[in-house]
Motif scaffolding. Sequence first.
Motif, PDB file in Angstrom:
ATOM      1  N   ARG A   1       0.850  -1.182   0.000  1.00 40.09           N
ATOM      2  CA  ARG A   1       0.000   0.000   0.000  1.00 40.09           C
ATOM      3  C   ARG A   1       0.895   1.243   0.000  1.00 40.09           C
ATOM      4  NH1 ARG A   1      -5.348  -1.067   2.054  1.00 40.09           N
ATOM      5  NH2 ARG A   1      -6.029  -2.846   0.783  1.00 40.09           N
ATOM      6  N   ILE A   2       0.534   2.191  -0.829  1.00 44.90           N
ATOM      7  CA  ILE A   2       1.343   3.410  -0.945  1.00 44.90           C
ATOM      8  C   ILE A   2       0.901   4.446   0.077  1.00 44.90           C
ATOM      9  CG2 ILE A   2       2.007   5.291  -2.505  1.00 44.90           C
ATOM     10  CD1 ILE A   2       1.403   3.261  -4.811  1.00 44.90           C
ATOM     11  N   CYS A   3      -0.412   4.655   0.194  1.00 42.73           N
ATOM     12  CA  CYS A   3      -0.966   5.651   1.109  1.00 42.73           C
ATOM     13  C   CYS A   3      -1.880   4.956   2.106  1.00 42.73           C
ATOM     14  CB  CYS A   3      -1.745   6.716   0.349  1.00 42.73           C
ATOM     15  SG  CYS A   3      -0.777   7.587  -0.915  1.00 42.73           S
ATOM     16  N   GLU A   4      -1.713   5.265   3.377  1.00 43.85           N
ATOM     17  CA  GLU A   4      -2.551   4.662   4.412  1.00 43.85           C
ATOM     18  C   GLU A   4      -3.774   5.513   4.725  1.00 43.85           C
ATOM     19  OE1 GLU A   4      -2.429   1.675   5.936  1.00 43.85           O
ATOM     20  OE2 GLU A   4      -0.879   1.223   4.461  1.00 43.85           O
ATOM     21  N   THR A   5      -3.585   6.824   4.761  1.00 48.75           N
ATOM     22  CA  THR A   5      -4.678   7.741   5.074  1.00 48.75           C
ATOM     23  C   THR A   5      -4.675   8.877   4.068  1.00 48.75           C
ATOM     24  OG1 THR A   5      -3.287   9.017   6.599  1.00 48.75           O
ATOM     25  CG2 THR A   5      -4.591   7.218   7.541  1.00 48.75           C
ATOM     26  N   SER A   6      -5.766   9.619   3.993  1.00 51.21           N
ATOM     27  CA  SER A   6      -5.852  10.763   3.085  1.00 51.21           C
ATOM     28  C   SER A   6      -4.847  11.825   3.493  1.00 51.21           C
ATOM     29  CB  SER A   6      -7.273  11.340   3.122  1.00 51.21           C
ATOM     30  OG  SER A   6      -8.216  10.348   2.762  1.00 51.21           O
ATOM     31  N   GLY A   7      -4.384  12.608   2.494  1.00 48.50           N
ATOM     32  CA  GLY A   7      -3.378  13.613   2.807  1.00 48.50           C
ATOM     33  C   GLY A   7      -2.982  14.428   1.595  1.00 48.50           C
ATOM     34  N   HIS A   8      -1.720  14.853   1.571  1.00 50.41           N
ATOM     35  CA  HIS A   8      -1.187  15.668   0.475  1.00 50.41           C
ATOM     36  C   HIS A   8       0.127  15.053   0.000  1.00 50.41           C
ATOM     37  CE1 HIS A   8      -0.593  19.312  -1.927  1.00 50.41           C
ATOM     38  NE2 HIS A   8       0.685  19.230  -1.573  1.00 50.41           N
ATOM     39  N   ALA A   9       0.281  14.955  -1.314  1.00 49.18           N
ATOM     40  CA  ALA A   9       1.479  14.351  -1.894  1.00 49.18           C
ATOM     41  C   ALA A   9       2.680  15.267  -1.710  1.00 49.18           C
ATOM     42  CB  ALA A   9       1.252  14.076  -3.376  1.00 49.18           C
ATOM     43  N   ARG A  10       3.697  14.793  -1.041  1.00 56.26           N
ATOM     44  CA  ARG A  10       4.914  15.590  -0.804  1.00 56.26           C
ATOM     45  C   ARG A  10       5.664  15.805  -2.104  1.00 56.26           C
ATOM     46  NH1 ARG A  10       8.314  12.192   3.067  1.00 56.26           N
ATOM     47  NH2 ARG A  10       7.288  10.507   1.931  1.00 56.26           N
ATOM     48  N   GLY A  11       5.918  17.061  -2.406  1.00 62.24           N
ATOM     49  CA  GLY A  11       6.662  17.374  -3.625  1.00 62.24           C
ATOM     50  C   GLY A  11       5.970  16.892  -4.882  1.00 62.24           C
ATOM     51  N   GLY A  12       4.647  16.768  -4.815  1.00 67.71           N
ATOM     52  CA  GLY A  12       3.911  16.303  -5.987  1.00 67.71           C
ATOM     53  C   GLY A  12       4.134  14.840  -6.303  1.00 67.71           C
ATOM     54  N   MET A  13       4.531  14.047  -5.314  1.00 68.37           N
ATOM     55  CA  MET A  13       4.810  12.628  -5.525  1.00 68.37           C
ATOM     56  C   MET A  13       4.054  11.763  -4.524  1.00 68.37           C
ATOM     57  SD  MET A  13       6.963  12.088  -8.015  1.00 68.37           S
ATOM     58  CE  MET A  13       7.822  13.215  -9.117  1.00 68.37           C
ATOM     59  N   LEU A  14       3.554  10.634  -5.012  1.00 72.72           N
ATOM     60  CA  LEU A  14       3.008   9.597  -4.153  1.00 72.72           C
ATOM     61  C   LEU A  14       4.117   8.579  -3.942  1.00 72.72           C
ATOM     62  CD1 LEU A  14      -0.392   9.198  -6.018  1.00 72.72           C
ATOM     63  CD2 LEU A  14      -0.054  10.318  -3.800  1.00 72.72           C
ATOM     64  N   ILE A  15       4.620   8.485  -2.719  1.00 70.09           N
ATOM     65  CA  ILE A  15       5.842   7.715  -2.449  1.00 70.09           C
ATOM     66  C   ILE A  15       5.512   6.489  -1.611  1.00 70.09           C
ATOM     67  CG2 ILE A  15       8.159   7.785  -1.453  1.00 70.09           C
ATOM     68  CD1 ILE A  15       8.078  10.843  -1.833  1.00 70.09           C
ATOM     69  N   CYS A  16       5.847   5.322  -2.126  1.00 73.72           N
ATOM     70  CA  CYS A  16       5.635   4.090  -1.390  1.00 73.72           C
ATOM     71  C   CYS A  16       6.587   4.051  -0.187  1.00 73.72           C
ATOM     72  CB  CYS A  16       5.877   2.879  -2.281  1.00 73.72           C
ATOM     73  SG  CYS A  16       5.657   1.303  -1.416  1.00 73.72           S
ATOM     74  N   PRO A  17       6.071   3.837   1.020  1.00 76.64           N
ATOM     75  CA  PRO A  17       6.947   3.851   2.197  1.00 76.64           C
ATOM     76  C   PRO A  17       7.860   2.634   2.313  1.00 76.64           C
ATOM     77  CG  PRO A  17       4.714   3.263   2.835  1.00 76.64           C
ATOM     78  CD  PRO A  17       4.649   3.635   1.384  1.00 76.64           C
ATOM     79  N   TYR A  18       7.602   1.585   1.512  1.00 81.29           N
ATOM     80  CA  TYR A  18       8.377   0.353   1.629  1.00 81.29           C
ATOM     81  C   TYR A  18       9.763   0.506   1.006  1.00 81.29           C
ATOM     82  CZ  TYR A  18       8.801  -4.791   1.927  1.00 81.29           C
ATOM     83  OH  TYR A  18       9.184  -6.073   2.237  1.00 81.29           O
ATOM     84  N   HIS A  19       9.826   0.844  -0.282  1.00 82.79           N
ATOM     85  CA  HIS A  19      11.114   0.968  -0.962  1.00 82.79           C
ATOM     86  C   HIS A  19      11.271   2.296  -1.701  1.00 82.79           C
ATOM     87  CE1 HIS A  19      10.468  -3.474  -0.667  1.00 82.79           C
ATOM     88  NE2 HIS A  19      11.725  -3.417  -0.244  1.00 82.79           N
ATOM     89  N   ALA A  20      10.357   3.214  -1.443  1.00 85.01           N
ATOM     90  CA  ALA A  20      10.426   4.598  -1.944  1.00 85.01           C
ATOM     91  C   ALA A  20      10.257   4.721  -3.460  1.00 85.01           C
ATOM     92  CB  ALA A  20      11.714   5.278  -1.482  1.00 85.01           C
TER      93      ALA A  20
END
Length: 416
Positions: free
Chosen positions: A105-124
């Motif tokens: 899973r890339i996003c767990e909760t609603s929010g704002h994409a940092r630097g315009g990117m959706l970043i997977c927390p596992y391996h970035a």
Amino acid sequence: MNEITKIEQALSSDANAKASIGSLLDKQRKNYGLQPEFYLSDHIYRLDIEKVLMPHWQCVNHVSAIPNAGDYIVFDYDRESVIVVRDADNEIRSFANVCRHRGSRICETSGHARGGMLICPYHAWSYGLDGSLAHARMMPRDFDKQGFGLKPLPTKVVQGLIFVSLSDTPLAFDDCEENINATLGIYGWANAKVAYQSSVVFSANWKLALENQVECYHCAPSHPEFSVVHGQSTATEKKLIAEMNAKAAAQGIRVETRDHWALAALDGQEQAYSNRYPMTANACTASKDGSPLAPLMGKFQSYDNGMAVCYIGPMNHCLSYGDYGAIFRYTPKSLFETELAVIWLVRGDAVEGKDYDRDELTWMWRVTAGADKKIVEDNQRGVSSRFYTPGPYALPIEEKTVRFTEWYMSSLANAL
């Protein structure tokens, strides 16, 4: 051995599961509640999700919930998860919330994409707002990023409402779109904003939650607060309807009536339903005493003492009053878990604390949702008993529940 175990063994041990479910459908009496297996079987629940509900559209939220580029909503549905994001061009896009690397899973909760990117927390691994893979750390030089973008999902925005389908071939939305524009458009939902949102999880099968939602037989005993301001088949109903229509007509307003819901849906189209109902005498809106709560919305210059109901598919129900709206979205989480999300809308320029009080605005449907949680969970406990046998529906007041269950049985039979 408990009843659920017996049911699952009966289904799984039968070489022809189609025949097993077919025999359950054959046992069903007209205008009676469903057989208990339809609420208790995990095997049937999986068919519900993958065959019965998959082609339908789900109302995720209102566009005002993600006002800026990079804002996103996470919407979970059974085992699936969706990211709904506003991209750099102000378009609303939806993607499966599944990293193309190893499926995290890339996003767990609603929010704002940092630097315009959706970043997977596992391996970035990092994805742009258009779903394309932008960065994949330490991959070989010949790795082709273009083939590893996020999986896009069908998405529609109508009158500010965001709809997503998890199917590759969803039902057509033309009839629903026309109905939403003709009904909720009158109330100005495209220019509304989210005032508040909350959710409650019922420990019950999704069908019990929906059966309760579409009937008001339970309203008088279970929702006394609701009954203070909403009419229910009273001797004065015709008079109240005539007065409501006259007040709307005096403002040049006519709200669409349409019944393409459940088995009455047009061929290949998502279900669409809209109707108008009067409040009780002197009630303007759904508040404690019927008094106004917020600025008038849409085309209304004064209260017509009525409300509009709009159904989109089986799972989404919208209520619109002169001064606020409420979205009710039902989402299956598991065999015995169903989430009810309630999203309150007010006019886009309304200011909390000045034009409306949030607690007063949300009071009616917070109280009602809490009561629904209890009665639906009690219903689940009851149908789980070995002493349960389906009883008859009360007609005509439970007519929509009959239609819902008949649609469900027909859909399940067609899916086998």
